[in-house]
Motif scaffolding. Structure first.
Motif, PDB file in Angstrom:
ATOM      1  N   VAL A  74      10.491  -1.507  -9.178  1.00  0.00           N
ATOM      2  CA  VAL A  74       9.260  -0.849  -8.748  1.00  0.00           C
ATOM      3  C   VAL A  74       8.812  -1.432  -7.410  1.00  0.00           C
ATOM      4  O   VAL A  74       9.204  -2.542  -7.033  1.00  0.00           O
ATOM      5  CB  VAL A  74       8.096  -0.988  -9.769  1.00  0.00           C
ATOM      6  N   THR A  75       7.986  -0.645  -6.730  1.00  0.00           N
ATOM      7  CA  THR A  75       7.308  -1.132  -5.527  1.00  0.00           C
ATOM      8  C   THR A  75       5.825  -0.842  -5.681  1.00  0.00           C
ATOM      9  O   THR A  75       5.430   0.039  -6.450  1.00  0.00           O
ATOM     10  CB  THR A  75       7.814  -0.446  -4.250  1.00  0.00           C
ATOM     11  N   ARG A  76       5.038  -1.587  -4.949  1.00  0.00           N
ATOM     12  CA  ARG A  76       3.591  -1.360  -4.891  1.00  0.00           C
ATOM     13  C   ARG A  76       3.262  -0.798  -3.513  1.00  0.00           C
ATOM     14  O   ARG A  76       3.726  -1.316  -2.507  1.00  0.00           O
ATOM     15  CB  ARG A  76       2.834  -2.664  -5.091  1.00  0.00           C
ATOM     16  N   THR A  77       2.438   0.248  -3.524  1.00  0.00           N
ATOM     17  CA  THR A  77       1.974   0.828  -2.261  1.00  0.00           C
ATOM     18  C   THR A  77       0.495   1.173  -2.386  1.00  0.00           C
ATOM     19  O   THR A  77       0.008   1.438  -3.488  1.00  0.00           O
ATOM     20  CB  THR A  77       2.755   2.111  -1.893  1.00  0.00           C
ATOM     21  N   ARG A  78      -0.186   1.167  -1.257  1.00  0.00           N
ATOM     22  CA  ARG A  78      -1.599   1.568  -1.261  1.00  0.00           C
ATOM     23  C   ARG A  78      -1.704   3.059  -1.494  1.00  0.00           C
ATOM     24  O   ARG A  78      -0.917   3.847  -0.975  1.00  0.00           O
ATOM     25  CB  ARG A  78      -2.247   1.238   0.086  1.00  0.00           C
ATOM     26  N   ASP A  79      -2.684   3.447  -2.282  1.00  0.00           N
ATOM     27  CA  ASP A  79      -2.972   4.854  -2.553  1.00  0.00           C
ATOM     28  C   ASP A  79      -3.605   5.444  -1.295  1.00  0.00           C
ATOM     29  O   ASP A  79      -4.610   4.926  -0.799  1.00  0.00           O
ATOM     30  CB  ASP A  79      -3.930   4.951  -3.746  1.00  0.00           C
TER      31      ASP A  79
END
Length: 150
Positions: A74-79
């Motif tokens: 998984v990756t985290r990104t800003r909404d």
């Protein structure tokens, strides 16, 4: 009726064994695998959305996401719509897992069900929905009461 109960028990055990094999193959624990499954099935989700779906505390969810990110799933990104919110998205490595491990299970299941006609499939679907409702009700019973077990 006893035979159905036994087959359901064996089915649950086979699901558990499969999940354990997948988790071992991917180097994950079962909780992380549950979180990955939610992300794969629902698309980008906030940590809160994952937490709700798998019924984990926010801290436990963050820890699971950290492990999934380190593993490359998984990756985290800003909404883009809410810059304070972070979305968790499946990576291509996770999509490969989906294609190579989970989709074959779906195809095998569809093949096994192809021997049933539409009326039989409707009964099977009704049974599965009923069985899930029973399990959900029993889970609620166990998690919302402190009364002694019978």
């Amino acid at each position: 009726m006893d035979d159905i109960g036994m087959q359901l028990r064996l089915l649950q055990q086979s699901f558990d064994a499969f999940d354990e094999a997948v988790a071992t193959r991917l180097g994950l624990n079962r909780t992380d695998l549950r979180c990955l499954d939610v992300v794969l099935g629902s698309g980008p989700l906030s940590a809160g959305g994952i937490s709700t779906a798998v019924k984990l505390s926010p801290a436990a969810t963050t820890t699971a996401i950290d492990r999934l990110e380190r593993a490359g799933y998984v990756t985290r990104t800003r909404d883009d719509e809410n810059r304070r919110r972070v979305l968790v998205t499946a990576t291509e490595a996770a999509r490969t897992v989906e294609r190579e491990i989970f989709r074959p299970v779906g195809r095998a299941g569809a093949q096994a069900l192809s021997r049933y006609d539409e009326d039989q499939l409707a009964i099977i679907l009704d049974f599965l929905r009923t069985a899930r409702q029973v399990q959900q009700a029993q889970t609620t019973r166990l998690t919302t009461t402190t009364a002694p077990l019978d």
